[in-house]
Design an enzyme around this catalytic site. Structure first.
Site, short mmCIF file in Angstrom:
data_model
loop_
_atom_site.label_atom_id
_atom_site.label_comp_id
_atom_site.label_asym_id
_atom_site.label_seq_id
_atom_site.Cartn_x
_atom_site.Cartn_y
_atom_site.Cartn_z
N LYS A 32 4.19 -15.09 8.95
CA LYS A 32 3.75 -13.72 9.30
C LYS A 32 2.35 -13.74 9.93
O LYS A 32 2.11 -13.09 10.94
CB LYS A 32 3.66 -12.83 8.05
CG LYS A 32 4.95 -12.46 7.41
CD LYS A 32 4.75 -11.39 6.36
CE LYS A 32 3.76 -11.71 5.24
NZ LYS A 32 4.01 -12.90 4.47
N ARG A 106 4.05 -4.52 -0.27
CA ARG A 106 4.65 -5.67 -0.94
C ARG A 106 5.42 -5.25 -2.18
O ARG A 106 5.89 -6.10 -2.93
CB ARG A 106 3.56 -6.66 -1.33
CG ARG A 106 3.51 -7.84 -0.39
CD ARG A 106 2.58 -8.90 -0.92
NE ARG A 106 2.78 -10.14 -0.21
CZ ARG A 106 1.81 -10.78 0.42
NH1 ARG A 106 0.59 -10.31 0.45
NH2 ARG A 106 2.06 -11.93 1.03
N ARG A 145 0.20 -25.86 4.44
CA ARG A 145 -0.76 -25.02 5.16
C ARG A 145 -2.20 -25.55 5.01
O ARG A 145 -2.62 -25.90 3.92
CB ARG A 145 -0.65 -23.62 4.55
CG ARG A 145 -1.24 -22.53 5.32
CD ARG A 145 -0.51 -21.24 5.07
NE ARG A 145 -0.52 -20.75 3.71
CZ ARG A 145 0.11 -19.63 3.36
NH1 ARG A 145 0.81 -18.95 4.23
NH2 ARG A 145 0.07 -19.21 2.10
N ARG A 185 -5.83 -23.18 0.71
CA ARG A 185 -6.14 -21.98 -0.06
C ARG A 185 -5.99 -22.29 -1.55
O ARG A 185 -5.11 -23.05 -1.94
CB ARG A 185 -5.13 -20.87 0.30
CG ARG A 185 -5.55 -20.05 1.46
CD ARG A 185 -4.45 -19.17 1.96
NE ARG A 185 -3.75 -18.39 0.94
CZ ARG A 185 -2.86 -17.45 1.22
NH1 ARG A 185 -2.55 -17.18 2.48
NH2 ARG A 185 -2.25 -16.78 0.27
P1 AMP Z 1 -1.25 -13.59 1.38
O1 AMP Z 1 -2.44 -14.09 2.10
O2 AMP Z 1 -0.48 -12.57 2.13
O3 AMP Z 1 -0.38 -14.72 0.87
O4 AMP Z 1 -1.82 -12.83 0.08
C1 AMP Z 1 -2.57 -13.55 -0.88
C2 AMP Z 1 -2.58 -12.79 -2.18
O5 AMP Z 1 -3.24 -11.52 -2.01
C3 AMP Z 1 -1.23 -12.43 -2.77
O6 AMP Z 1 -0.63 -13.49 -3.46
C4 AMP Z 1 -1.61 -11.27 -3.69
O7 AMP Z 1 -2.24 -11.74 -4.87
C5 AMP Z 1 -2.66 -10.54 -2.86
N1 AMP Z 1 -2.01 -9.53 -2.02
C6 AMP Z 1 -1.80 -9.57 -0.68
N2 AMP Z 1 -1.16 -8.47 -0.26
C7 AMP Z 1 -0.97 -7.70 -1.35
C8 AMP Z 1 -0.36 -6.43 -1.58
N3 AMP Z 1 0.19 -5.74 -0.58
N4 AMP Z 1 -0.36 -5.96 -2.84
C9 AMP Z 1 -0.92 -6.63 -3.85
N5 AMP Z 1 -1.50 -7.84 -3.72
C10 AMP Z 1 -1.52 -8.37 -2.48
#
Ligand code: AMP
Length: 244
Positions: A32, A106, A145, A185
């Site tokens: 994404k 999400r 990654r 990360r």
């Molecule tokens: P990502 O970079 O998209 O993998 O997001 C990293 C982390 O941020 C996720 O594992 C969640 O802990 C938090 N996060 C990202 N988007 C959301 C969301 N829409 N709602 C709640 N937590 C989120």
């Protein structure tokens, strides 16, 4: 949405004036972020990445950063009372001028909140796109990654040929800028945390697939297959954005 028609009848987007509202769904590791960056560069649509906003807040030690860090490190969703206002405030600044939302909604509550807010403002969703990828492939990709230390819009992944880091003096460096500080990360280093994040996408009853289904019952959700690699996925996504 701003576009003109070419002499052959194709839609041609005008860089700098393109306004599309896009939701991009897909499991962690489905690309994404990479695809969102490509769309932003191609159509000049602001790419709003929830995870990036959280990580910036953590680096900046803001109140949101302090309150969200532990959830993120555990692979859980940050509670809605933190996430929803943060994202709604962010998109309100671009409400009328287009955006691509990546990582939000999400869960079902976030989907309902966003949908109602857009309806209230009279704003259409132009595209809801779901990048489809199986759980095992997503997991492998997450583990591969690598983050560029100088620019987080430079994707690198040791398991994806098209974005494999370059090598210099026997060390892996960023394939885009050569930066030698490639890191992982924090939440990509623990398999249990990765499994939990994928489970929120695939298994949780009111989780991310429930949010996708919320939109499926209201509009067309276009599936783009994410298995074929960055370039093919991007070509398929562009076809959707240009011809749908
Ligand atoms: P990502 O970079 O998209 O993998 O997001 C990293 C982390 O941020 C996720 O594992 C969640 O802990 C938090 N996060 C990202 N988007 C959301 C969301 N829409 N709602 C709640 N937590 C989120």
């Amino acid at each position: 949405m701003n576009y003109v028609f070419s002499t052959t009848g194709q839609r041609v987007y005008q860089k700098g004036v393109c306004e599309m509202n896009i939701l991009l769904f897909g499991p962690n590791g489905s690309g994404k972020g990479t695809q969102g960056t490509i769309v932003q560069k191609t159509f000049n649509v602001p790419h709003i990445e929830t995870g990036v906003i959280f990580r910036e807040n953590i680096i900046g030690s803001t109140d949101i950063g302090r309150r969200s860090k532990e959830y993120i490190n555990r692979g859980e969703l940050v509670p809605d009372d933190i996430t929803i206002p943060m994202i709604m405030n962010r998109i309100r600044t671009n409400f009328k001028s287009g955006w691509l939302l990546d990582g939000f909604p999400r869960n079902l509550t976030q989907a309902e909140t966003l949908h109602m807010a857009l309806e209230k403002e009279g704003i259409n969703l132009d595209f809801v796109i779901q990048i489809v990828l199986d759980r095992d492939t997503a997991k492998t990709r997450i583990m591969g990654r690598r983050l560029c230390g100088s620019d987080n819009s430079h994707p690198n992944n040791i398991y994806i040929e098209a974005i494999r880091p370059a090598e210099k003096d026997g060390k892996l460096v960023c394939r885009v800028c050569g930066c030698a500080a490639l890191t992982m990360r924090a939440d990509d280093q623990d398999e249990a945390v990765i499994d939990k994040r994928l489970s929120i996408y695939f298994d949780t009853e009111a989780g991310t697939l429930a949010a996708v289904n919320y939109f499926k019952t209201r509009m067309q959700v276009i599936e783009v297959y994410g298995l074929s690699g960055v370039e093919d996925t991007s070509k398929n996504l562009m076809k959707v954005l240009v011809y749908s």
